[in-house]
Design an enzyme around this catalytic site. Structure first.
Site, PDB file in Angstrom:
ATOM      1  N   PRO A 170       0.820  -1.223   0.000  1.00  0.00           N
ATOM      2  CG  PRO A 170      -0.267  -1.244   2.052  1.00  0.00           C
ATOM      3  CD  PRO A 170       0.544  -2.086   1.143  1.00  0.00           C
ATOM      4  CD  GLU A 174       1.234  -5.086  11.104  1.00  0.00           C
ATOM      5  OE1 GLU A 174       1.227  -3.869  10.895  1.00  0.00           O
ATOM      6  OE2 GLU A 174       0.200  -5.773  11.184  1.00  0.00           O
ATOM      7  NE  ARG A 215      -8.481  -5.769 -20.266  1.00  0.00           N
ATOM      8  CZ  ARG A 215      -8.677  -4.621 -20.886  1.00  0.00           C
ATOM      9  NH1 ARG A 215      -7.862  -3.617 -20.687  1.00  0.00           N
ATOM     10  NH2 ARG A 215      -9.692  -4.471 -21.699  1.00  0.00           N
ATOM     11  CG  ASP A 217     -10.528  -1.296 -22.728  1.00  0.00           C
ATOM     12  OD1 ASP A 217     -11.488  -1.526 -23.464  1.00  0.00           O
ATOM     13  OD2 ASP A 217      -9.738  -2.155 -22.322  1.00  0.00           O
TER      14      ASP A 217
HETATM   15  N1  ADE Z   1      -0.777  -5.177  -0.059  1.00  0.00           N
HETATM   16  C1  ADE Z   1      -1.665  -4.820   0.890  1.00  0.00           C
HETATM   17  N2  ADE Z   1      -2.439  -3.830   0.487  1.00  0.00           N
HETATM   18  C2  ADE Z   1      -2.030  -3.507  -0.780  1.00  0.00           C
HETATM   19  C3  ADE Z   1      -2.455  -2.539  -1.724  1.00  0.00           C
HETATM   20  N3  ADE Z   1      -3.438  -1.684  -1.473  1.00  0.00           N
HETATM   21  N4  ADE Z   1      -1.805  -2.502  -2.901  1.00  0.00           N
HETATM   22  C4  ADE Z   1      -0.787  -3.355  -3.154  1.00  0.00           C
HETATM   23  N5  ADE Z   1      -0.354  -4.273  -2.295  1.00  0.00           N
HETATM   24  C5  ADE Z   1      -0.972  -4.356  -1.114  1.00  0.00           C
END
Ligand code: ADE
Length: 253
Positions: free
Chosen positions: A88, A115, A153, A168
């Site tokens: 994330p 984590e 794709r 697209d």
């Molecule tokens: N691993 C956990 N959450 C994630 C996300 N939002 N994007 C990519 N990998 C992740």
């Protein structure tokens, strides 16, 4: 394109690669998808892959040695690969990034759990960190599938029609136009007549209007970033005039 995925849950990719476009792409040898079980590179009878964080705190951290072992094994299979960590904290994934990544010959996708992964792996074994959105998944596997799907794709020959990925939503910063198929009338709701006219000029213009309209109502942010063409500007000026005439009429009443 060769995708190599490093994961603690390789089975998650079984269904993914055995259906639809991905299966077809594998059969046509446009892509290959291999998974490496990170646990296979862990030491000891229990093959532990996580440990408590230095400095304390909740949760567990993925140990560096098994991930490094899995990465070195992946690099033997795909020596020129771009090494991507799904997290994330990464750069936001987009269609533009997918198109760019589709130019690579090999991609290694590292999926974290718990984590996160020991920072020394992120620093020394990774080229790029990618996030699929501002939410936390329980692991990088779903994110890796999203990346593989969107990148595939853009690989020539993967989609039925050679250039359909270019038509697209997002390919030119507008959302895609509305689609209709048979029957002509569904529960009293007919298909727009123009789509049956056979006039490709008119159909193209209708589709552009539809794209603009959808983008305006659903994703105004895209419209602001998009440099409008002369035809698009004319369509929007047309709307402006129509809206103004309704306002004028109402104000006269
Ligand atoms: N691993 C956990 N959450 C994630 C996300 N939002 N994007 C990519 N990998 C992740």
């Amino acid at each position: 394109m060769q995708f190599v995925v490093l994961t603690l849950f390789p089975e998650l990719f079984d269904t993914f690669q055995n259906h639809g476009m991905i299966r077809r792409a594998v059969e046509l040898q446009k892509i290959s998808l291999q998974t490496i079980q990170i646990r296979d590179f862990a030491e000891g009878r229990h093959r532990v892959t996580d440990d408590r964080p230095y400095g304390g705190g909740p949760g567990m951290v993925m140990k560096p040695e098994p991930v490094a072992g899995a990465m070195r094994s992946a690099l033997k299979m795909a020596p020129d690969a771009r090494r991507i960590h799904l997290t994330p904290q990464g750069r936001p994934f987009s269609n533009t990034m997918a198109r760019q990544l589709a130019k690579e010959k090999e991609l290694i996708l590292l999926c974290g759990r718990y984590e996160g992964i020991d920072e020394r792996i992120c620093r020394n074994f990774i080229d790029d960190e990618v996030s699929i959105g501002d939410y936390i998944l329980t692991g990088g596997e779903l994110a890796a599938m999203v990346v593989i799907d969107a990148v595939s794709r853009f690989i020539p020959g993967v989609l039925g029609c050679a250039d359909s990925s270019e038509d697209d939503s997002f390919s030119d910063c507008l959302l895609e136009h509305a689609h209709y198929t048979r029957p002509f009338e569904f529960e009293g709701d007919p298909v727009p007549e123009v789509l049956l006219s056979g006039d490709h000029g008119k159909i193209g213009h209708w589709r552009l209007q539809s794209s603009l309209m959808r983008t305006f109502f659903k994703r105004k942010d895209l419209l602001i970033d998009h440099a409008l063409t002369a035809e698009e500007l004319k369509i929007m000026e047309g709307w402006q005039k129509e809206i103004q005439s309704i306002i004028d009429f109402q104000q006269k009443e």
